[in-house]
Design a protein around this motif. Structure first.
Motif, PDB file in Angstrom:
ATOM      1  N   GLY A  27       5.233 -12.505  -8.829  1.00  0.00           N
ATOM      2  CA  GLY A  27       5.307 -13.896  -7.859  1.00  0.00           C
ATOM      3  C   GLY A  27       4.280 -14.490  -7.440  1.00  0.00           C
ATOM      4  O   GLY A  27       3.745 -13.858  -6.581  1.00  0.00           O
ATOM      5  N   PHE A  28       4.020 -15.570  -7.733  1.00  0.00           N
ATOM      6  CA  PHE A  28       3.171 -16.454  -6.963  1.00  0.00           C
ATOM      7  C   PHE A  28       4.063 -18.085  -6.633  1.00  0.00           C
ATOM      8  O   PHE A  28       4.536 -18.521  -7.197  1.00  0.00           O
ATOM      9  N   SER A  33       0.617 -15.040  -3.327  1.00  0.00           N
ATOM     10  CA  SER A  33       0.840 -13.905  -4.470  1.00  0.00           C
ATOM     11  C   SER A  33       1.827 -12.962  -3.938  1.00  0.00           C
ATOM     12  O   SER A  33       1.616 -11.831  -3.178  1.00  0.00           O
ATOM     13  N   ILE A  34       2.593 -11.784  -4.334  1.00  0.00           N
ATOM     14  CA  ILE A  34       3.069 -11.042  -4.353  1.00  0.00           C
ATOM     15  C   ILE A  34       3.515  -9.497  -5.904  1.00  0.00           C
ATOM     16  O   ILE A  34       3.071  -9.937  -6.778  1.00  0.00           O
ATOM     17  N   LYS A  55       5.439  -3.847  -2.387  1.00  0.00           N
ATOM     18  CA  LYS A  55       5.420  -4.796  -2.421  1.00  0.00           C
ATOM     19  C   LYS A  55       3.908  -5.410  -1.425  1.00  0.00           C
ATOM     20  O   LYS A  55       3.737  -4.520  -0.241  1.00  0.00           O
ATOM     21  N   LEU A  56       2.356  -6.019  -1.786  1.00  0.00           N
ATOM     22  CA  LEU A  56       1.662  -6.588  -1.545  1.00  0.00           C
ATOM     23  C   LEU A  56       2.198  -7.931  -0.749  1.00  0.00           C
ATOM     24  O   LEU A  56       2.112  -8.812  -2.086  1.00  0.00           O
ATOM     25  N   LEU A  57       1.878  -8.867  -0.205  1.00  0.00           N
ATOM     26  CA  LEU A  57       2.227 -10.270  -0.073  1.00  0.00           C
ATOM     27  C   LEU A  57       0.418 -10.781   0.385  1.00  0.00           C
ATOM     28  O   LEU A  57       0.161 -10.691   0.945  1.00  0.00           O
ATOM     29  N   LEU A  58       0.381 -11.613  -0.877  1.00  0.00           N
ATOM     30  CA  LEU A  58      -1.319 -11.684  -0.461  1.00  0.00           C
ATOM     31  C   LEU A  58      -1.542 -13.363  -0.455  1.00  0.00           C
ATOM     32  O   LEU A  58      -1.843 -13.745  -1.323  1.00  0.00           O
TER      33      LEU A  58
ATOM     34  N   ARG B   3      11.277 -16.087 -11.116  1.00  0.00           N
ATOM     35  CA  ARG B   3      10.683 -15.707  -9.010  1.00  0.00           C
ATOM     36  C   ARG B   3      10.063 -16.294  -8.602  1.00  0.00           C
ATOM     37  O   ARG B   3       8.984 -16.414  -8.547  1.00  0.00           O
ATOM     38  N   ARG B   4      10.622 -17.728  -8.984  1.00  0.00           N
ATOM     39  CA  ARG B   4      10.033 -18.779  -8.424  1.00  0.00           C
ATOM     40  C   ARG B   4       9.893 -18.662  -7.134  1.00  0.00           C
ATOM     41  O   ARG B   4       9.162 -19.435  -6.098  1.00  0.00           O
ATOM     42  N   THR B   6       8.793 -17.326  -4.324  1.00  0.00           N
ATOM     43  CA  THR B   6       7.803 -16.250  -3.749  1.00  0.00           C
ATOM     44  C   THR B   6       7.702 -16.187  -1.945  1.00  0.00           C
ATOM     45  O   THR B   6       7.955 -14.543  -1.577  1.00  0.00           O
ATOM     46  N   PHE B  10      10.582 -12.747  -0.370  1.00  0.00           N
ATOM     47  CA  PHE B  10      10.003 -11.791   0.212  1.00  0.00           C
ATOM     48  C   PHE B  10      10.353 -11.452   1.743  1.00  0.00           C
ATOM     49  O   PHE B  10      10.437 -11.016   2.234  1.00  0.00           O
ATOM     50  N   MET B  40       2.738 -17.729   7.335  1.00  0.00           N
ATOM     51  CA  MET B  40       2.182 -15.870   7.586  1.00  0.00           C
ATOM     52  C   MET B  40       1.951 -15.610   9.142  1.00  0.00           C
ATOM     53  O   MET B  40       1.444 -15.043   9.249  1.00  0.00           O
ATOM     54  N   LEU B  70      -5.256 -12.092   5.875  1.00  0.00           N
ATOM     55  CA  LEU B  70      -5.046 -11.866   4.479  1.00  0.00           C
ATOM     56  C   LEU B  70      -3.978 -11.802   3.736  1.00  0.00           C
ATOM     57  O   LEU B  70      -4.303 -11.869   2.623  1.00  0.00           O
ATOM     58  N   TYR B  71      -3.216 -10.204   3.922  1.00  0.00           N
ATOM     59  CA  TYR B  71      -1.975  -9.884   3.598  1.00  0.00           C
ATOM     60  C   TYR B  71      -1.807  -9.148   4.149  1.00  0.00           C
ATOM     61  O   TYR B  71      -1.621  -8.373   4.878  1.00  0.00           O
ATOM     62  N   ILE B  72       0.109  -8.541   3.794  1.00  0.00           N
ATOM     63  CA  ILE B  72       1.212  -8.476   4.576  1.00  0.00           C
ATOM     64  C   ILE B  72       1.777  -7.261   3.106  1.00  0.00           C
ATOM     65  O   ILE B  72       2.334  -7.604   2.153  1.00  0.00           O
ATOM     66  N   SER B  73       2.193  -5.789   3.693  1.00  0.00           N
ATOM     67  CA  SER B  73       2.060  -5.019   2.646  1.00  0.00           C
ATOM     68  C   SER B  73       3.154  -4.598   3.634  1.00  0.00           C
ATOM     69  O   SER B  73       3.046  -4.244   4.446  1.00  0.00           O
ATOM     70  N   THR B  74       3.843  -3.934   2.156  1.00  0.00           N
ATOM     71  CA  THR B  74       5.100  -2.689   2.923  1.00  0.00           C
ATOM     72  C   THR B  74       4.966  -2.265   2.539  1.00  0.00           C
ATOM     73  O   THR B  74       4.473  -1.091   1.568  1.00  0.00           O
TER      74      THR B  74
END
Lengths: 76, 78
Positions: A27-28, A33-34, A55-58, B3-4, B6, B10, B40, B70-74
């Motif tokens: 999704g985004f 963006s995920i 998952k990555l939340l970018l 899936r809007r 986001t 998350f 974030m 920059l990003y978050i990753s699980t």
């Protein structure tokens, strides 16, 4: 639009920092963006690969280019 | 199947999970996600900081300004 078509399929994202991310787009929105099943490619003295599961939340702030269906470091 | 949502989706899903946060500067943080907001901004517990090697160990709360993220990753291990 184009990115909307890409949801559920593989996408290749190139960032400003010269990092590349390949994953499945979940999704985004306007800002983030995920991705899922993501692999992050970072260029160090060797070609290093960092793999992430789940998952990555970018942060969209740093995204330079999106390549739908892209594979990985094929750029230059 | 839309899936809007986001950010909020998350947000609700990853609280309490171990995450890896990378900043714009390339610094890596691993910890358990306490809180996260739409900017974030992050609150982490038991954070470890990685720059090439391991630098700092933070126990308790660490706060990261979302501007730098920059990003978050699980990382879920099934």
């Amino acid at each position: 639009e184009l990115v909307d078509k890409c949801i559920g399929s593989r996408i290749h994202i190139i960032m400003k920092n010269d990092k590349e991310i390949v994953g499945t787009l979940l999704g985004f929105d306007d800002f983030v963006s995920i991705l899922c099943r993501t692999i992050v490619f970072e260029s160090t003295p060797e070609g290093r690969r960092v793999t992430r599961l789940d998952k990555l939340l970018l942060n969209g702030n740093n995204i330079t280019m999106l390549v739908p269906g892209g594979e990985g470091p094929e750029t230059n | 199947m839309s899936r809007r949502q986001t950010p909020s989706e998350f947000l609700n899903q990853i609280r309490g999970r171990p995450v890896m946060v990378k900043l714009n500067s390339g610094v890596d943080y691993r910890g358990v996600l306490s809180c996260l907001d739409g900017y974030m901004n992050i609150a982490l517990e038991q954070t470890e900081e990685y720059v090439n090697g391991q630098l700092k160990n933070k126990y308790g709360d660490g706060f990261i300004r979302g501007n730098n993220v920059l990003y978050i990753s699980t990382q879920k291990r099934r």
